[in-house]
Design a protein around this motif. Structure first.
Motif, mmCIF file in Angstrom:
data_model
loop_
_atom_site.group_PDB
_atom_site.id
_atom_site.type_symbol
_atom_site.label_atom_id
_atom_site.label_comp_id
_atom_site.label_asym_id
_atom_site.label_seq_id
_atom_site.Cartn_x
_atom_site.Cartn_y
_atom_site.Cartn_z
ATOM 1 N N SER A 166 -4.526 15.321 -47.558
ATOM 2 C CA SER A 166 -4.569 13.893 -47.259
ATOM 3 C C SER A 166 -3.223 13.280 -47.646
ATOM 4 O O SER A 166 -2.891 13.151 -48.834
ATOM 5 C CB SER A 166 -5.725 13.224 -48.006
ATOM 6 O OG SER A 166 -5.955 11.947 -47.478
ATOM 7 N N HIS A 177 -0.539 10.394 -48.023
ATOM 8 C CA HIS A 177 -0.662 9.003 -48.445
ATOM 9 C C HIS A 177 0.274 8.102 -47.648
ATOM 10 O O HIS A 177 1.476 8.344 -47.561
ATOM 11 C CB HIS A 177 -0.360 8.916 -49.932
ATOM 12 C CG HIS A 177 0.928 9.601 -50.322
ATOM 13 N ND1 HIS A 177 1.277 10.856 -49.865
ATOM 14 C CD2 HIS A 177 1.970 9.185 -51.086
ATOM 15 C CE1 HIS A 177 2.463 11.184 -50.341
ATOM 16 N NE2 HIS A 177 2.900 10.185 -51.075
ATOM 17 N N HIS A 197 -4.251 17.556 -40.619
ATOM 18 C CA HIS A 197 -4.394 16.946 -41.936
ATOM 19 C C HIS A 197 -5.087 15.585 -41.865
ATOM 20 O O HIS A 197 -5.729 15.265 -40.884
ATOM 21 C CB HIS A 197 -3.020 16.897 -42.605
ATOM 22 C CG HIS A 197 -2.469 18.275 -42.790
ATOM 23 N ND1 HIS A 197 -2.922 19.129 -43.762
ATOM 24 C CD2 HIS A 197 -1.557 18.982 -42.068
ATOM 25 C CE1 HIS A 197 -2.299 20.296 -43.651
ATOM 26 N NE2 HIS A 197 -1.476 20.236 -42.628
ATOM 27 N N ARG A 198 -4.961 14.820 -42.931
ATOM 28 C CA ARG A 198 -5.638 13.527 -43.017
ATOM 29 C C ARG A 198 -4.616 12.465 -43.407
ATOM 30 O O ARG A 198 -3.517 12.790 -43.881
ATOM 31 C CB ARG A 198 -6.750 13.578 -44.089
ATOM 32 C CG ARG A 198 -7.775 14.670 -43.884
ATOM 33 C CD ARG A 198 -8.821 14.690 -44.992
ATOM 34 N NE ARG A 198 -9.648 13.512 -45.029
ATOM 35 C CZ ARG A 198 -10.745 13.336 -44.285
ATOM 36 N NH1 ARG A 198 -11.145 14.285 -43.455
ATOM 37 N NH2 ARG A 198 -11.453 12.227 -44.388
ATOM 38 N N LEU A 199 -4.999 11.208 -43.229
ATOM 39 C CA LEU A 199 -4.164 10.109 -43.707
ATOM 40 C C LEU A 199 -4.943 9.324 -44.746
ATOM 41 O O LEU A 199 -6.111 8.976 -44.529
ATOM 42 C CB LEU A 199 -3.759 9.172 -42.559
ATOM 43 C CG LEU A 199 -2.977 7.929 -43.035
ATOM 44 C CD1 LEU A 199 -1.605 8.319 -43.569
ATOM 45 C CD2 LEU A 199 -2.826 6.912 -41.908
ATOM 46 N N ASN A 200 -4.299 9.057 -45.859
ATOM 47 C CA ASN A 200 -4.906 8.271 -46.930
ATOM 48 C C ASN A 200 -4.343 6.853 -46.858
ATOM 49 O O ASN A 200 -3.167 6.621 -47.131
ATOM 50 C CB ASN A 200 -4.586 8.924 -48.277
ATOM 51 C CG ASN A 200 -5.434 8.359 -49.395
ATOM 52 O OD1 ASN A 200 -6.377 7.616 -49.152
ATOM 53 N ND2 ASN A 200 -5.102 8.709 -50.623
ATOM 54 N N LEU A 227 -9.458 10.156 -41.872
ATOM 55 C CA LEU A 227 -8.917 9.066 -42.692
ATOM 56 C C LEU A 227 -9.589 9.029 -44.062
ATOM 57 O O LEU A 227 -10.795 9.263 -44.169
ATOM 58 C CB LEU A 227 -9.157 7.707 -42.021
ATOM 59 C CG LEU A 227 -8.294 7.320 -40.824
ATOM 60 C CD1 LEU A 227 -8.690 5.939 -40.318
ATOM 61 C CD2 LEU A 227 -6.808 7.348 -41.165
ATOM 62 N N ASP A 228 -8.829 8.731 -45.080
ATOM 63 C CA ASP A 228 -9.356 8.390 -46.405
ATOM 64 C C ASP A 228 -8.901 6.972 -46.721
ATOM 65 O O ASP A 228 -7.992 6.444 -46.075
ATOM 66 C CB ASP A 228 -8.854 9.393 -47.454
ATOM 67 C CG ASP A 228 -9.387 10.792 -47.163
ATOM 68 O OD1 ASP A 228 -10.604 10.904 -46.929
ATOM 69 O OD2 ASP A 228 -8.595 11.748 -47.126
ATOM 70 N N CYS A 250 -15.086 9.941 -45.214
ATOM 71 C CA CYS A 250 -13.899 9.245 -45.716
ATOM 72 C C CYS A 250 -14.023 9.142 -47.234
ATOM 73 O O CYS A 250 -15.020 8.628 -47.747
ATOM 74 C CB CYS A 250 -13.858 7.856 -45.073
ATOM 75 S SG CYS A 250 -12.508 6.819 -45.642
ATOM 76 N N HIS A 298 -10.873 17.715 -52.678
ATOM 77 C CA HIS A 298 -10.140 17.003 -51.632
ATOM 78 C C HIS A 298 -8.710 16.854 -52.135
ATOM 79 O O HIS A 298 -8.483 16.220 -53.169
ATOM 80 C CB HIS A 298 -10.779 15.639 -51.364
ATOM 81 C CG HIS A 298 -12.234 15.761 -50.997
ATOM 82 N ND1 HIS A 298 -12.685 15.660 -49.705
ATOM 83 C CD2 HIS A 298 -13.326 16.022 -51.765
ATOM 84 C CE1 HIS A 298 -14.002 15.839 -49.694
ATOM 85 N NE2 HIS A 298 -14.416 16.061 -50.936
ATOM 86 N N GLY A 307 -5.328 15.293 -52.129
ATOM 87 C CA GLY A 307 -4.526 14.152 -51.697
ATOM 88 C C GLY A 307 -3.193 14.186 -52.422
ATOM 89 O O GLY A 307 -3.060 14.818 -53.470
ATOM 90 N N THR A 348 4.324 17.781 -48.663
ATOM 91 C CA THR A 348 3.102 18.360 -48.084
ATOM 92 C C THR A 348 3.285 19.854 -47.853
ATOM 93 O O THR A 348 2.384 20.659 -48.129
ATOM 94 C CB THR A 348 2.741 17.630 -46.767
ATOM 95 O OG1 THR A 348 2.762 16.223 -47.002
ATOM 96 C CG2 THR A 348 1.371 18.039 -46.271
#
Ligand SMILES: C[C@H](O)[C@H](O)[C@@H](O)C(=O)CO
Ligand SMILES: [Mn+2]
Length: 413
Positions: free
Chosen positions: A30, A32, A84-87, A123-124, A174, A316, A318, A336
């Motif tokens: 995640s 940031h 991946h994810r976005l925080n 998304l987080d 999330c 998780h 992040g 990352t």
């Protein structure tokens, strides 16, 4: 060295590089949003940042709008292998309206959700309890003034609701992480009352049950920040107890402990008491300085613990660093990729052999193996991973990062 030779070298130790590559491809990190704009966000605000989270530096190219931030993120994700994810922080809303923190709604974040869906990202989310006039006392959810607490409780409730809607919209839970800057510069005479108030406020925020497939609640402790040196209300003990009693995730930020503490060592203990963990992987330099993470011992040990204790499925990962003295997009990419490289190294270790030596109390073999495998050709396996994911390495990566930085460096604040 070719990948085939590297594969054979690992096979000599009983390690299958293909299994490691498959597993690495499944681990989302995640990323940031706040590395892209020095934790400024997209609302007009009057408060100070609070809790010691100011970014330092003035490297050109800071994203000034949600569109610029999304463009920078798209570039960064393209340089990072895997999905991946976005925080996202609540202060990164994307709307023409100007809601106060206690007025935010899902619609203010809808462009982020549409974009995440298009990009195939999860998304987080994080409520933003700093950089606001009502946080200028460095007290929010634990403030003695009920009206201030109520304002922030409403923000917390709305953030949680937005996070749940994000999870539902994208089909992936999330993580909504609560960090508050609350604390005291000088020694308080009453530490109990503010902690009781923080607990009550958190309970009020988390009153409504949500489907865990959509929303996962997390709470983040801290040792101290600038301006709250004497006491942080949300200390490690406070949140560890809270997470255990309330069944939330516990967030361990690597910068939020004493610099001599090994945060990796905490994972296995915490994992005995909470179902899931959130990590904020960071590099504290003497304090919570949030430097870009290196492929150093602290990160390697963190990855080793995740793999050796089989915690990947309930952790998780992040990131939490922000450096404004270097290219912000390069910071995301370097940090990352370093997290992924650490995970790959951990996935390529002969754990059965190491654990069996340890169980026999054969610490000589354990030490020999950990040191011998440091010579194995990890670089060739990483290059193969990037190649399969169509992502650059080495000098090509460097020129891609430079090219993008040149493109954005004309942005003026
Ligand atoms: C911006 C983040 O919420 C923040 O960095 C928080 O996670 C933290 O670590 C504060 O020190
Ligand atoms: Mn953090």
């Amino acid at each position: 060295m070719s990948y085939e030779s590297a594969k054979a070298a690992f096979a000599d130790w009983g390690v299958d590089t293909e299994t490691a590559l498959r597993r690495l491809a499944e681990i989302p990190i995640s990323m940031h949003c706040w590395q892209g704009d020095d934790v400024v966000g997209f609302e007009s605000k009057t408060g100070s940042s609070g809790g010691g989270i100011q970014a330092t530096g003035n490297h050109p190219g800071r994203a000034r709008t949600p569109d610029e931030l999304r463009a920078d993120l798209e570039f960064a994700y393209a340089m990072i292998p895997g999905k991946h994810r976005l925080n996202l922080h609540a202060c990164y809303l994307d709307t023409d309206q100007n809601p106060d923190r206690d007025e935010i709604e899902f619609s203010h974040f809808a462009p982020w959700v549409d974009w995440a869906r298009d990009q195939g990202l999860g998304l987080d989310f994080n409520p933003t309890f700093f950089a606001h006039a009502k946080a200028d006392d460095n007290l929010t959810l634990s403030h003695p003034d009920q009206a201030i607490r109520d304002f922030w409780i409403e923000h917390g409730k709305r953030s949680r609701d937005i996070a749940a809607q994000m999870g539902a919209a994208l089909g992936t839970a999330c993580v909504n992480n609560i960090w508050v800057p609350d604390g005291y510069k000088d020694t308080p005479v009453d530490r109990f009352a503010p902690r009781q108030r923080l607990e009550q406020s958190l309970n009020a925020i988390m009153q409504t049950p949500h489907d865990k497939a959509q929303l996962l609640d997390a709470v983040e402790s801290k040792l101290f920040g600038i301006g709250v040196e004497a006491c942080t209300v949300g200390s490690h003990e406070f949140y560890m107890g809270y997470a255990i009693r309330k069944g939330t995730l516990l967030c361990l930020d690597m910068g939020h402990f004493h610099p001599t503490e090994n945060v990796a060592d905490k994972l296995s203990s915490v994992a005995l008491s909470v179902d899931e963990i959130l990590l904020h992987v960071s590099r504290p330099m003497r304090w919570d300085s949030d430097h870009v993470i290196l492929l150093d011992d602290s990160i390697l040990q963190m990855a080793q613990e995740l793999v050796s204790a089989d915690l990947l499925d309930r952790t998780h990962i992040g990131l939490d660093f922000f450096d404004a003295t270097i290219s912000r997009t390069a910071a995301w990419v370097i940090g990352t990729r370093n997290m992924q490289k650490a995970l790959l190294r951990a996935l390529l270790a002969p754990w059965d052999r190491l654990k069996s030596a340890e169980d026999r109390l054969d610490y000589t073999t354990r030490l020999m193996v950990t040191e011998e495998i440091k010579d194995l050709p990890f670089g060739a396996v990483w290059a193969e991973f990037c190649n399969r994911m169509d992502v650059a390495t080495g000098p090509v990566l460097l020129s891609e990062l430079d090219r993008y930085q040149a493109k954005v460096s004309g942005r003026t604040s």
